[in-house]
Design a protein around this motif. Structure first.
Motif, PDB file in Angstrom:
ATOM      1  N   PRO A  81       0.829  -1.213   0.000  1.00 54.35           N
ATOM      2  CA  PRO A  81       0.000   0.000   0.000  1.00 54.35           C
ATOM      3  C   PRO A  81       0.857   1.253   0.000  1.00 54.35           C
ATOM      4  O   PRO A  81       1.959   1.289   0.561  1.00 54.35           O
ATOM      5  N   SER A  82       0.333   2.287  -0.637  1.00 60.56           N
ATOM      6  CA  SER A  82       1.090   3.533  -0.738  1.00 60.56           C
ATOM      7  C   SER A  82       0.133   4.661  -1.098  1.00 60.56           C
ATOM      8  O   SER A  82      -1.002   4.425  -1.541  1.00 60.56           O
ATOM      9  N   ASN A  83       0.587   5.888  -0.922  1.00 59.11           N
ATOM     10  CA  ASN A  83      -0.210   7.045  -1.347  1.00 59.11           C
ATOM     11  C   ASN A  83       0.069   7.406  -2.798  1.00 59.11           C
ATOM     12  O   ASN A  83      -0.601   8.278  -3.359  1.00 59.11           O
ATOM     13  N   THR A  84       1.052   6.763  -3.393  1.00 60.37           N
ATOM     14  CA  THR A  84       1.381   6.984  -4.796  1.00 60.37           C
ATOM     15  C   THR A  84       1.355   5.642  -5.527  1.00 60.37           C
ATOM     16  O   THR A  84       1.235   4.584  -4.912  1.00 60.37           O
ATOM     17  N   LEU A  85       1.489   5.706  -6.842  1.00 53.24           N
ATOM     18  CA  LEU A  85       1.568   4.493  -7.662  1.00 53.24           C
ATOM     19  C   LEU A  85       2.986   4.374  -8.184  1.00 53.24           C
ATOM     20  O   LEU A  85       3.495   5.293  -8.858  1.00 53.24           O
ATOM     21  N   GLU A  86       3.648   3.260  -7.879  1.00 51.26           N
ATOM     22  CA  GLU A  86       5.039   3.098  -8.299  1.00 51.26           C
ATOM     23  C   GLU A  86       5.320   1.631  -8.585  1.00 51.26           C
ATOM     24  O   GLU A  86       4.894   0.756  -7.830  1.00 51.26           O
ATOM     25  N   SER A  87       6.020   1.343  -9.660  1.00 50.82           N
ATOM     26  CA  SER A  87       6.418  -0.023  -9.992  1.00 50.82           C
ATOM     27  C   SER A  87       7.918  -0.100 -10.154  1.00 50.82           C
ATOM     28  O   SER A  87       8.558   0.859 -10.613  1.00 50.82           O
ATOM     29  N   THR A  88       8.465  -1.264  -9.772  1.00 52.13           N
ATOM     30  CA  THR A  88       9.900  -1.509  -9.910  1.00 52.13           C
ATOM     31  C   THR A  88      10.106  -2.900 -10.495  1.00 52.13           C
ATOM     32  O   THR A  88       9.560  -3.880  -9.976  1.00 52.13           O
ATOM     33  N   GLY A  89      10.864  -2.976 -11.576  1.00 51.68           N
ATOM     34  CA  GLY A  89      11.147  -4.269 -12.199  1.00 51.68           C
ATOM     35  C   GLY A  89       9.891  -4.996 -12.650  1.00 51.68           C
ATOM     36  O   GLY A  89       9.847  -6.230 -12.623  1.00 51.68           O
ATOM     37  N   LEU A  90       8.898  -4.249 -13.088  1.00 49.76           N
ATOM     38  CA  LEU A  90       7.612  -4.857 -13.477  1.00 49.76           C
ATOM     39  C   LEU A  90       7.735  -5.583 -14.811  1.00 49.76           C
ATOM     40  O   LEU A  90       8.249  -5.040 -15.785  1.00 49.76           O
ATOM     41  N   LYS A  91       7.254  -6.809 -14.820  1.00 47.40           N
ATOM     42  CA  LYS A  91       7.247  -7.625 -16.037  1.00 47.40           C
ATOM     43  C   LYS A  91       5.836  -8.135 -16.278  1.00 47.40           C
ATOM     44  O   LYS A  91       5.206  -8.691 -15.379  1.00 47.40           O
ATOM     45  N   LEU A  92       5.338  -7.944 -17.492  1.00 50.02           N
ATOM     46  CA  LEU A  92       4.008  -8.411 -17.870  1.00 50.02           C
ATOM     47  C   LEU A  92       4.127  -9.392 -19.026  1.00 50.02           C
ATOM     48  O   LEU A  92       4.872  -9.153 -19.979  1.00 50.02           O
ATOM     49  N   ALA A  93       3.373 -10.485 -18.920  1.00 50.51           N
ATOM     50  CA  ALA A  93       3.371 -11.492 -19.991  1.00 50.51           C
ATOM     51  C   ALA A  93       1.943 -11.891 -20.306  1.00 50.51           C
ATOM     52  O   ALA A  93       1.017 -11.666 -19.511  1.00 50.51           O
ATOM     53  N   LEU A  94       1.768 -12.488 -21.474  1.00 48.68           N
ATOM     54  CA  LEU A  94       0.474 -13.042 -21.871  1.00 48.68           C
ATOM     55  C   LEU A  94       0.364 -14.481 -21.356  1.00 48.68           C
ATOM     56  O   LEU A  94       1.382 -15.095 -20.994  1.00 48.68           O
ATOM     57  N   PRO A  95      -0.840 -15.058 -21.336  1.00 49.10           N
ATOM     58  CA  PRO A  95      -0.962 -16.456 -20.912  1.00 49.10           C
ATOM     59  C   PRO A  95      -0.128 -17.416 -21.752  1.00 49.10           C
ATOM     60  O   PRO A  95       0.251 -18.489 -21.287  1.00 49.10           O
ATOM     61  N   THR A  96       0.180 -17.020 -22.984  1.00 46.46           N
ATOM     62  CA  THR A  96       1.003 -17.863 -23.861  1.00 46.46           C
ATOM     63  C   THR A  96       2.487 -17.797 -23.511  1.00 46.46           C
ATOM     64  O   THR A  96       3.282 -18.551 -24.064  1.00 46.46           O
TER      65      THR A  96
END
Length: 603
Positions: A380-395
């Motif tokens: 939880p945070s008062n801001t939105l922040e991502s670090t080292g974020l990786k997104l993939a598809l189901p494939t």
């Protein structure tokens, strides 16, 4: 010298053990649940009533002997005595039969109710229902796809499993107890069978017991090989029926779009194709059942005459009377029925096996989907922040890799990128529902997401507006004000009207109703995914101004996905998903830029 059984036999035994383990895993939780004592007492009562049924059968068997002997001897006194005995035996049998039926049905209903609620709870927890629709691959499911038609598995397969499990288990118990009760009677009545072979005389005591055993063992083996295709055919039939029903539901849900596209002929072709598959498999099922019924009918009819053929010489020689002949026939029938339980119930067993396999795969998938995504750390945070974020598809295709971004209070950010670049997927990761994400995300808790195609439950308008919270959490004045601010004044007087709002309202009205939810609940952070794509420019401008005023007053921020250039006017920063060259570690990368001064409507 010990001999190793054939590998095929070991494999079959191992498969049988695994199946029994799956049945136990599906059955045991109810009898260990908070309802365990009611369940166990009901089960005990049913077992006792089944034993009572067997006891009554033994009494009737003895009654046949005395009654038919009285007829043969023309003994009127014994005849009337046995008529009186029959009356109370019949009355007892009726009571046992009625309560066995009632308590069995009651246990089936309670078990089904518990399993259904348990499955619904787990299916709707940890967003398992959503992950299954993504087609997530699970080793536990032993398949390369998520279980099909979870609605059918919860509604129909649970009912079939509980009903068949109790019916078959009680039938097997009844058969076992009947066998134990009547095998001694048949042994005593059947006498010995003598024959000469190679100059030596042999005598087989209890010949009819051995004859019944041999008869039924051969019959069971033949029934298995004849009826084995029924297991797969029943499994496929349930799947094809569910697919056909599911497509009809989709036609109903998208009736307007199909009508506008004049797609009736295409949908009819799709439904005809699915129904043809249903009928083709059903025809194969009929043919397989026909072969099994041929065998079962021959097997059953031959068993009727067999005891008379064997016992007839003793009857005509005067060694036994008519009553004993009838008793032998009845006892042989009971022993033969008990030993033939597998033959007589093979089609039911095949259907039950298919249902059990479907529920097992569904159970395994739910267990797999309820595991939290440990690769994605959210705080939880008062801001939105991502670090080292990786997104993939189901494939497994990687959309974004090693992505860092940050949004502060007061930001108005526009997320842009080509269609299919993962904009909505990034929002899903922010919401914490995307299972194919890794890295860390710090996010605000008081946030709302506005999807392009919002969901509204069937029912009253006030419930649709307050969803997922109860409508009682808001006053009528607050509900009406939210509708008016969302440019839906005509709906303000229809709060108690019940309807299918997803079909009743136009696309623009649905988007305005979704925005009304936001204006009603007043979150600090808003994530809008093409939330105004169906609105005209004037309505879009008015509603975005109100959303901006909301996040400004609450000390939050807004992040929008939109393709319209007009929407950019309400934002001061932009995140852009840019296509990466071949060979990169991801398809896209995210870049952040500042929009020109004066671009945002609030500036």
């Amino acid at each position: 010298m010990n001999q190793t059984p054939p590998s095929g036999l070991l494999a079959k035994f191992s498969a049988f053990r695994q199946f029994c383990a799956r049945v136990w895993a599906l059955s045991a939780p109810y009898f260990r649940s908070e309802e365990k004592w009611k369940a166990r007492l009901l089960l005990l009562a049913i077992v006792l009533l089944n034993l009572g049924t067997v006891y009554m059968a033994v009494q009737f068997n003895d009654w046949y002997r005395v009654f038919y002997d009285a007829l043969q001897n023309k003994d009127q006194t014994v005849f009337w005595q046995q008529m009186g005995r029959f009356s109370y035996l019949a009355f007892g049998a009726i009571i046992v039969a009625v309560y066995k039926f009632y308590l069995t049905q009651l246990l089936q209903m309670r078990w089904r109710a518990w399993m259904t609620r348990d499955y619904l709870r787990r299916w709707l927890s940890h967003r398992a229902f959503y992950k299954m629709e993504l087609g997530r691959y699970t080793a536990a499911a032993n398949a390369n796809e998520s279980p099909d038609n979870p609605d059918q598995r919860i509604q129909e397969d649970v009912h079939s499993f509980t009903t068949a499990t109790i019916s078959l288990s009680m039938g097997l118990l009844n058969a076992a107890v009947t066998l134990v009760s009547f095998v001694g009677i048949l042994w005593a009545l059947s006498g010995s069978f003598g024959f000469t072979l190679g100059g030596s005389s042999y005598t087989i005591p209890g010949f009819m017991v051995w004859a019944a055993l041999a008869y039924c063992v051969v019959g069971s083996v033949l029934a298995h090989y004849i009826g084995r295709p029924l297991i797969k055919l029943n499994f496929l039939q349930q799947r094809y029926e569910a697919n056909f029903r599911h497509h009809m539901v989709r036609v109903r849900e998208y009736s307007e779009s199909i009508a506008l596209d004049n797609g009736e002929a295409v949908e009819r072709g799709q439904l005809d194709g699915r129904f043809t598959t249903v009928l083709a498999n059903y025809l194969n099922l009929i043919r397989a059942n026909k072969k099994l019924i041929w065998f079962q009918s021959f097997f059953g009819q031959a068993a009727v005459i067999f005891p008379f053929l064997v016992a007839a010489p003793r009857f005509f020689s005067g060694a036994i009377q008519l009553g004993e002949l009838i008793q032998i026939s009845q006892a042989f029938g009971k022993v033969q029925d008990s030993l033939s339980w597998f033959v007589d119930n093979y089609d039911t067993l095949a259907s039950w096996r298919a249902t059990t396999d479907r529920l097992t795969s569904f159970e395994d998938s739910m267990v797999a989907q309820t595991q939290d995504n440990e690769s994605l750390v959210t705080t939880p945070s008062n801001t939105l922040e991502s670090t080292g974020l990786k997104l993939a598809l189901p494939t497994g295709v990687v959309l974004l890799a090693d992505t860092s971004l940050k949004a502060h209070t007061g930001d108005h950010i526009l997320l842009k990128g080509p269609s299919g670049s993962g904009k909505s997927t990034l929002f899903r990761a922010f919401a914490g529902i995307w299972p194919f994400a890794s890295g860390s995300i710090a996010k605000p808790s008081n946030a709302m997401f506005i999807p392009q195609h919002p969901y509204f439950p069937n029912g009253s308008l006030r419930d649709a507006l307050a969803y997922p919270e109860p409508a009682t959490a808001y006053s009528d004045d607050a509900l009406r004000q939210a509708l008016e601010e969302a440019l839906l004044p005509d709906l303000a007087a229809r709060l108690d009207q019940e309807d299918a709002w997803s079909q009743k309202l136009s696309g623009g009205e649905q988007q305005r109703l979704a925005i009304a939810r936001v204006l009603l609940k007043k979150p600090k952070w808003i994530f809008a995914d093409e939330a105004t794509s169906a609105l005209d420019e004037t309505a879009e401008k008015t509603l975005y101004e109100r959303l901006l005023a909301l996040v400004k007053s609450s000390g939050g921020a807004i992040i929008s996905i939109a393709h319209r250039p007009n929407v950019a006017a309400f934002h001061d920063r932009q995140w852009t998903l840019e296509k990466q060259p071949p060979g990169s570690n991801a398809l896209y990368k995210l870049t952040a830029t500042q929009l020109p001064p004066g671009n945002a409507a609030h500036a």
